[in-house]
Scaffold this motif. Sequence first.
Motif, mmCIF file in Angstrom:
data_model
loop_
_atom_site.group_PDB
_atom_site.id
_atom_site.type_symbol
_atom_site.label_atom_id
_atom_site.label_comp_id
_atom_site.label_asym_id
_atom_site.label_seq_id
_atom_site.Cartn_x
_atom_site.Cartn_y
_atom_site.Cartn_z
ATOM 1 N N GLU A 155 0.703 -1.252 -0.090
ATOM 2 C CA GLU A 155 0.082 -0.088 -0.043
ATOM 3 C C GLU A 155 0.861 1.152 -0.097
ATOM 4 N N VAL A 156 1.771 1.150 0.934
ATOM 5 C CA VAL A 156 2.902 2.331 0.878
ATOM 6 C C VAL A 156 3.508 2.550 -0.348
ATOM 7 N N LEU A 157 4.025 1.430 -1.131
ATOM 8 C CA LEU A 157 4.653 1.509 -2.375
ATOM 9 C C LEU A 157 3.670 2.288 -3.578
ATOM 10 N N ARG A 158 2.411 1.717 -3.598
ATOM 11 C CA ARG A 158 1.567 2.385 -4.217
ATOM 12 C C ARG A 158 1.120 3.737 -4.154
ATOM 13 N N ASN A 159 1.244 4.167 -2.799
ATOM 14 C CA ASN A 159 1.178 5.674 -2.410
ATOM 15 C C ASN A 159 2.183 6.367 -3.045
ATOM 16 N N MET A 160 3.554 5.934 -2.793
ATOM 17 C CA MET A 160 4.585 6.454 -3.191
ATOM 18 C C MET A 160 4.616 6.789 -4.514
ATOM 19 N N GLY A 161 4.156 5.916 -5.590
ATOM 20 C CA GLY A 161 4.132 6.007 -6.771
ATOM 21 C C GLY A 161 3.147 7.333 -7.344
ATOM 22 N N GLU A 162 1.910 7.053 -6.493
ATOM 23 C CA GLU A 162 0.828 8.074 -6.922
ATOM 24 C C GLU A 162 1.333 9.678 -6.539
ATOM 25 N N LEU A 163 2.058 9.688 -5.258
ATOM 26 C CA LEU A 163 2.517 11.005 -4.968
ATOM 27 C C LEU A 163 3.934 11.420 -5.546
ATOM 28 N N GLN A 164 4.554 10.445 -6.358
ATOM 29 C CA GLN A 164 5.920 10.556 -6.860
ATOM 30 C C GLN A 164 6.914 11.095 -5.945
ATOM 31 N N VAL A 165 7.220 10.343 -5.022
ATOM 32 C CA VAL A 165 8.092 10.512 -4.123
ATOM 33 C C VAL A 165 8.927 9.096 -3.810
ATOM 34 N N ARG A 166 10.083 9.418 -3.406
ATOM 35 C CA ARG A 166 11.286 8.255 -3.226
ATOM 36 C C ARG A 166 11.252 7.741 -1.669
ATOM 37 N N ARG A 167 10.753 8.650 -0.718
ATOM 38 C CA ARG A 167 10.964 8.517 0.625
ATOM 39 C C ARG A 167 9.834 9.013 1.359
ATOM 40 N N LEU A 168 9.289 8.264 2.213
ATOM 41 C CA LEU A 168 8.373 8.932 3.359
ATOM 42 C C LEU A 168 8.602 8.924 4.844
ATOM 43 N N PRO A 169 8.510 9.957 5.551
ATOM 44 C CA PRO A 169 8.468 9.807 6.933
ATOM 45 C C PRO A 169 7.715 8.550 7.481
ATOM 46 N N VAL A 170 8.096 8.134 8.542
ATOM 47 C CA VAL A 170 7.270 6.891 9.003
ATOM 48 C C VAL A 170 6.986 7.442 10.481
ATOM 49 N N LEU A 171 5.442 7.449 10.971
ATOM 50 C CA LEU A 171 5.078 7.844 12.302
ATOM 51 C C LEU A 171 4.254 6.903 13.011
ATOM 52 N N ASN A 172 4.382 6.770 14.217
ATOM 53 C CA ASN A 172 3.401 5.770 14.951
ATOM 54 C C ASN A 172 2.021 6.213 15.043
ATOM 55 N N ARG A 173 1.052 5.443 15.691
ATOM 56 C CA ARG A 173 -0.252 6.032 15.446
ATOM 57 C C ARG A 173 -0.427 7.305 16.456
ATOM 58 N N ASP A 174 0.472 7.391 17.342
ATOM 59 C CA ASP A 174 0.433 8.813 18.176
ATOM 60 C C ASP A 174 1.048 10.072 17.388
ATOM 61 N N LYS A 175 1.523 9.744 16.042
ATOM 62 C CA LYS A 175 1.840 10.943 15.189
ATOM 63 C C LYS A 175 3.098 11.121 15.529
ATOM 64 N N ARG A 176 4.036 10.202 16.331
ATOM 65 C CA ARG A 176 5.308 10.752 16.496
ATOM 66 C C ARG A 176 6.160 10.131 15.590
ATOM 67 N N LEU A 177 7.364 10.587 15.293
ATOM 68 C CA LEU A 177 8.330 10.249 14.368
ATOM 69 C C LEU A 177 9.102 9.164 14.710
ATOM 70 N N VAL A 178 8.953 7.891 14.186
ATOM 71 C CA VAL A 178 9.847 6.750 14.308
ATOM 72 C C VAL A 178 10.919 6.343 13.284
ATOM 73 N N GLY A 179 10.738 6.980 12.085
ATOM 74 C CA GLY A 179 11.876 6.681 11.119
ATOM 75 C C GLY A 179 11.604 7.107 9.719
ATOM 76 N N ILE A 180 12.023 6.549 8.846
ATOM 77 C CA ILE A 180 11.859 7.061 7.418
ATOM 78 C C ILE A 180 12.163 5.823 6.369
ATOM 79 N N VAL A 181 11.159 5.702 5.439
ATOM 80 C CA VAL A 181 11.375 4.390 4.588
ATOM 81 C C VAL A 181 11.573 5.095 3.048
#
Length: 145
Positions: free
Chosen positions: A86-112
Motif C-alpha cells: 500500500e505504501v509503495l502504491r502511495n509513493m508512486g501516486e505521490l511521485q516520492v522516493r521516501r516517506l517519514p514513518v510515524l507511529n499512531r500517536d503521530k510521533r516520528l519513528v523513522g523514514i522509509v
Amino acid sequence: MRVSDCMTRGVEIASPQETICDAARMMADCDAGALLVGENDRLVGVITDRDIAIRAVAEGKGPDAKVRDVMSTEVRYCYEDDDVEEVLRNMGELQVRRLPVLNRDKRLVGIVSLSDLAMHGASTTAGQALGYIARPGGEHSQTRH
C-alpha cells in the motif's frame, strides 16, 4: 510485510532555525539527500538537497538562510504498521522516493525509502512504484512551467 520491518530508524532531524549550510552538512554526514525537520517533538517539514539548490541557491539565498525558509511544509507520511504494498502504491501516486514513518500517536519513528522497500523483498512493486515516480509531469517535471 509492514513498514516497520524495513524502515530506517534513528534518523537525523534538522531544526527549522538551523541554517541551510547546517542542513547540507548534516546531509553530507549521513549521506542522505533529505532531512526531516522537527520542532517541539513534531514533524514540521522536510528539506532536500533539491530544496537547497532550487529554493535557496537559485533564488540568491546565502548559506545562512534558515531551513524554515526553504523546507517543504506539506509532509506526506506513512504509519509504521502500514502494509508495504500500500505504501509503495502511495509513493508512486505521490511521485516520492521516501516517506517519514510515524507511529499512531503521530510521533516520528523513522523514514522509509523506495530502496529500503526493494531491498526487503518488495522489488516487483518497488519497480512499479519507481515507474510511476519517474513518469513525466508532476511536481518535479523537467519541462518548463
